[in-house]
Design an enzyme around this catalytic site. Sequence first.
Site, PDB file in Angstrom:
ATOM      1  N   LYS A 212      34.748  26.739  42.076  1.00  0.00           N
ATOM      2  CA  LYS A 212      34.369  27.146  42.721  1.00  0.00           C
ATOM      3  C   LYS A 212      35.545  26.761  43.900  1.00  0.00           C
ATOM      4  O   LYS A 212      35.573  25.490  44.617  1.00  0.00           O
ATOM      5  CB  LYS A 212      33.335  27.083  43.633  1.00  0.00           C
ATOM      6  CG  LYS A 212      32.988  28.018  45.413  1.00  0.00           C
ATOM      7  CD  LYS A 212      31.297  27.174  45.421  1.00  0.00           C
ATOM      8  CE  LYS A 212      31.542  27.578  46.995  1.00  0.00           C
ATOM      9  NZ  LYS A 212      30.074  26.866  48.144  1.00  0.00           N
ATOM     10  N   ASP A 217      34.327  28.065  54.617  1.00  0.00           N
ATOM     11  CA  ASP A 217      33.267  29.544  54.307  1.00  0.00           C
ATOM     12  C   ASP A 217      32.680  29.725  56.151  1.00  0.00           C
ATOM     13  O   ASP A 217      31.856  28.740  56.008  1.00  0.00           O
ATOM     14  CB  ASP A 217      32.337  28.583  53.243  1.00  0.00           C
ATOM     15  CG  ASP A 217      31.129  29.348  53.152  1.00  0.00           C
ATOM     16  OD1 ASP A 217      30.984  30.610  54.530  1.00  0.00           O
ATOM     17  OD2 ASP A 217      30.349  29.577  52.987  1.00  0.00           O
ATOM     18  N   LYS A 224      27.586  30.744  60.057  1.00  0.00           N
ATOM     19  CA  LYS A 224      26.585  29.367  59.879  1.00  0.00           C
ATOM     20  C   LYS A 224      26.654  29.087  61.531  1.00  0.00           C
ATOM     21  O   LYS A 224      27.543  29.687  62.210  1.00  0.00           O
ATOM     22  CB  LYS A 224      28.072  28.848  59.310  1.00  0.00           C
ATOM     23  CG  LYS A 224      27.726  28.599  57.746  1.00  0.00           C
ATOM     24  CD  LYS A 224      28.783  27.944  56.359  1.00  0.00           C
ATOM     25  CE  LYS A 224      28.497  28.332  55.445  1.00  0.00           C
ATOM     26  NZ  LYS A 224      27.623  27.432  54.726  1.00  0.00           N
ATOM     27  N   ASP A 235      34.999  23.526  50.815  1.00  0.00           N
ATOM     28  CA  ASP A 235      33.930  24.065  50.017  1.00  0.00           C
ATOM     29  C   ASP A 235      34.534  24.977  49.165  1.00  0.00           C
ATOM     30  O   ASP A 235      34.500  25.270  47.952  1.00  0.00           O
ATOM     31  CB  ASP A 235      33.307  25.657  51.004  1.00  0.00           C
ATOM     32  CG  ASP A 235      31.785  25.949  50.624  1.00  0.00           C
ATOM     33  OD1 ASP A 235      31.320  24.734  49.873  1.00  0.00           O
ATOM     34  OD2 ASP A 235      31.670  26.573  50.363  1.00  0.00           O
ATOM     35  N   ASP A 298      26.080  34.610  52.565  1.00  0.00           N
ATOM     36  CA  ASP A 298      26.607  32.587  53.030  1.00  0.00           C
ATOM     37  C   ASP A 298      25.741  31.816  51.624  1.00  0.00           C
ATOM     38  O   ASP A 298      26.521  31.039  51.189  1.00  0.00           O
ATOM     39  CB  ASP A 298      26.026  32.019  53.661  1.00  0.00           C
ATOM     40  CG  ASP A 298      26.665  30.832  54.251  1.00  0.00           C
ATOM     41  OD1 ASP A 298      27.981  30.376  53.890  1.00  0.00           O
ATOM     42  OD2 ASP A 298      25.658  30.172  54.398  1.00  0.00           O
ATOM     43  N   ARG A 302      28.366  31.817  44.448  1.00  0.00           N
ATOM     44  CA  ARG A 302      27.666  31.862  43.430  1.00  0.00           C
ATOM     45  C   ARG A 302      28.299  33.074  42.532  1.00  0.00           C
ATOM     46  O   ARG A 302      28.576  33.750  41.488  1.00  0.00           O
ATOM     47  CB  ARG A 302      26.247  32.107  42.454  1.00  0.00           C
ATOM     48  CG  ARG A 302      25.485  33.662  44.026  1.00  0.00           C
ATOM     49  CD  ARG A 302      24.373  32.533  44.236  1.00  0.00           C
ATOM     50  NE  ARG A 302      24.336  32.149  45.068  1.00  0.00           N
ATOM     51  CZ  ARG A 302      23.622  30.897  46.021  1.00  0.00           C
ATOM     52  NH1 ARG A 302      21.886  32.036  45.559  1.00  0.00           N
ATOM     53  NH2 ARG A 302      23.007  30.173  46.339  1.00  0.00           N
TER      54      ARG A 302
END
Length: 440
Positions: A212, A217, A224, A235, A298, A302
């Site tokens: 990933k 992010d 966030k 991240d 967020d 995935r």
Amino acid sequence: MPLVNFMDAADLTLSFVTPDGSRLTRDLNGGEVRLTARHEDGDQAAALHPASAAEAREVGAALMRLARELKATRARVPASEHAAALAAAALAEDWRDGRYRQTPPAPVQLLVEGLGADEQARIEALGAGLTLARDLVSAPANVLNPATLAREARTLEAHGVDVDVWDGDDIAARGMNLLAAVAAGSATGPRLIRATIPARGEAHTVVALVGKGITFDTGGYSIKPAAGMVNMKSDMGGAAAVLGAVRALAALRDLIPKGVEVRAYVAAAENMVGPDAMRPGDVYRAANGLHVEITNTDAEGRLVLADTLTVACEEGATELVDLATLTGVKVSALGNDIAALFSSDAALTARLKAAAQDAGEHVWELPLHQPYLKTYRKGTVADLKNSDMQPAGASIKAALFLEQFVTRPWAHLDIAGNATREEHATGWGVGTLVEYVLAR
């Protein structure tokens, strides 16, 4: 920190001692390093003989912390049964990112007596991979974005690695709409990076290492809070780990079993807000044909992994391991030292557990409890939604989501919390992946 084969004088010399009840060894614990004397011509320290590789790693790390405290630049260690583990841990502990400081910290030269040439070469290869991974994780987001991450990956070509990079148009043409959606709010756009170490001889096994690579992010429109966003440059810890592993393995290619090809895939994007950013309620067709409704922008990691796992399978991977700083609840369950391991294949699970143990990293297997996926299929107009917005079992549900996009033996390592420690990048996963491939 360079490993050296000769040192005329040391600023700090370690001695191994046996507990004898004296003041020197009283209350000295395994893995501890104690300063015993200070002299103009060099300081002295003591430790118990390491009883295991794990204890040797503690000694190596403790020695480097003491060297840093004393401002020592040359350290000497006597021979021991676990010299390689000690040296590797010391090498890792000495790393500090000095690129953004006016006066960067001075590295420590280390002489470990009794270290063989092959052992030293393996330690130095692993150190190069760890350094690459940690430099990538440590770089701020205004320096490292998907485009510059791709350029960094290109540097692996100098080490005999084949590197291919796809940009936004290529990604769209391949039907990777989930990756494209995550990157849509960013002016940089996405990149898909593939770094390949060709097999020696005819390839019969293709190991895909998938990382990933969210270089920053914000959370997107499911934004966030400030406190949760400040460290989101890390991240992309999974991407850094797979690229670092390839850097190490390139130097150790003669040790990779014949017929094993290694491919690292990195799904690189920034998860930002903007006029084109994905929104809660949007639906996208994934590369494998499934439609996914975005309930939480967020939960983006995935999404980029899903398309990349699909492509890796389509391109002939025989087994896959992905690494991702994926779910915050993993930290609640296992803390920052232990990664969560999910796997569809028992043999692959066993190999990864053994590799982590050999590398001095820690994993704990969690179940792929299939009933939990039902909540991702309820209340949606699509085949799946990317989150049910419930923290209970969230790491398991995220892994189950990823499983929908693989057709080969696969393992997922959730490394949330592992990629940094006390504000410093760790390179977690490089060692495990290297040991896994070499034992394949």
